[in-house]
Design a protein around this motif. Structure first.
Motif: not given
Length: 387
Positions: A166-191
């Motif tokens: 679980p701690w590895l899972m949470l660490g990877l998940s937190a890293a993705l959250w941080l990268v998404a926030r800092e780099m503005g990563l998101s999924l593409p939308s139509w408009r």
């Protein structure tokens, strides 16, 4: 009704989820006075955070057992089956919601409904809008929670074996959250806009729920023991969040005039990418409820508690119905904002949600019940002759 409620579960989870579903119905009904008692008015998190966290908890608990008994591949196939169910529910809700808003806009000569709820593409380019909606790249207002749930549950299907670490899972998940926030990563939308709920950020809350819900065979689940200092910090965070909520939602003009240097920081407490303060608020609430509300508290099995538990145990149909009913409630309150109309909207809305939960629970119980013998004249419960 009591016979339809699974009392062997942790009712605290079901009651909180039921309350969140009711709050989603109320908050999506503009002008509803009951919105004053929903969490968004006194905390930095709201029903959406509770919905996602508890969805993760339920997934970790239920599918973790399947994975440990029958392997990851079978468990992942079950998860993907649930993803398909959510997708079908989302498309059905999209059709119903679009139809009722479009019909109302035409009959009431209120094109503003289409603009406000981001349904105008169905008028300008209906075929492309439908295609993009099927691809989840176009999400009208109020129809963005299930796409978030679909994506994070699909991610969970792949990451499920990590629950054993679980701690590895949470660490990877937190890293993705941080990268998404800092780099503005998101999924593409139509408009060109980002998703209203960025799945790459919100997955952290879901996987925290998974880690809390998973029960490893022969091992120990994650348990955070009660500490007075931790409880005090949680209360302090909630008090500070309540003050910030007042400044943001009720005293924004005062904030701009008297706290101009502070206002940009407050405005940056975003919901789309799960701001750290919103995340911390939800975790503080979870910690306090887990330790201060006993699992065996008598009020959990009172009539009001069981009503909320029933809603929480039938979350998907209740959620879809709440979104559809919220627009009907809006139309009613726009026709009259008198106290009696407020009472009608809230009482009938709540009654409809409970009735749907009862019907769904009854149907599910009937499906799980052993089949009765079909041999004519055979007494109920008697074994049929298979020789």
């Amino acid at each position: 009704m009591r016979s339809l409620i699974r009392l062997d579960r942790d009712l605290r989870v079901d009651i909180v989820r039921g309350f969140a579903l009711w709050a989603i119905f109320v908050n999506h009904t503009p002008g509803n006075v009951m919105g004053a008692v929903t969490p968004r008015n006194y905390t930095l998190s709201d029903a959406t955070e509770a919905f996602v966290l508890l969805a993760g908890y339920a997934a970790g608990l239920a599918y973790g057992i399947v994975m440990d008994r029958q392997g990851w591949f079978f468990a992942a196939s079950r998860v993907l089956g649930r993803v398909f169910t959510l997708y079908v529910a989302h498309i059905f809700l999209l059709v119903v919601f679009t139809a009722q808003v479009g019909f109302s806009a035409e009959r009431l000569d209120a094109a503003a409904y289409l603009d406000e709820l981001h349904l105008d593409p169905f008028g300008a380019d209906p075929y492309r809008a439908l295609l993009e909606a099927l691809l989840l790249r176009y999400q009208p207002s109020f129809l963005n929670i299930l796409p978030l749930y679909i994506v994070v549950l699909a991610m969970f299907a792949l990451a499920m074996p990590l629950m054993r670490r679980p701690w590895l899972m949470l660490g990877l998940s937190a890293a993705l959250w941080l990268v998404a926030r800092e780099m503005g990563l998101s999924l593409p939308s139509w408009r060109g806009e980002d998703w209203f709920f960025n799945p790459l950020a919100w997955q952290l809350l879901f996987f925290i729920g998974c880690a809390l819900g998973y029960r490893p065979p022969g091992g120990r689940p994650i348990v955070l023991p009660w500490r007075r200092w931790a409880g005090a910090l949680c209360w302090l965070l909630l008090a500070a969040g309540a003050a910030l909520t007042v400044l943001i939602h009720f005293q924004w003009d005062f904030t701009l005039a008297r706290l101009p240097a502070f206002a940009p920081w407050l405005a940056a407490i975003d919901k789309a990418s799960l701001h750290p303060l919103r995340l911390a608020t939800m975790l503080a609430l979870t910690y306090l409820i887990a330790h201060l509300v006993s699992r065996d508290a008598a009020w959990l099995r009172s009539d009001p508690g069981l009503l909320l538990a029933l809603l929480g145990q039938q979350a998907l149909p209740v959620f879809c119905a709440g979104i559809a009913l919220s627009f009907l409630g809006r139309l009613a309150l726009e026709a009259s904002d008198a106290w009696w109309m407020q009472a009608v909207v809230n009482l009938l809305g709540a009654a409809a949600l409970v009735a749907l939960a009862v019907l769904t629970a009854w149907y599910g119980a009937e499906k799980r019940a052993p089949r009765r013998p079909s041999t004519p004249g055979l007494p109920a419960g008697a074994p049929a002759d298979r020789g």
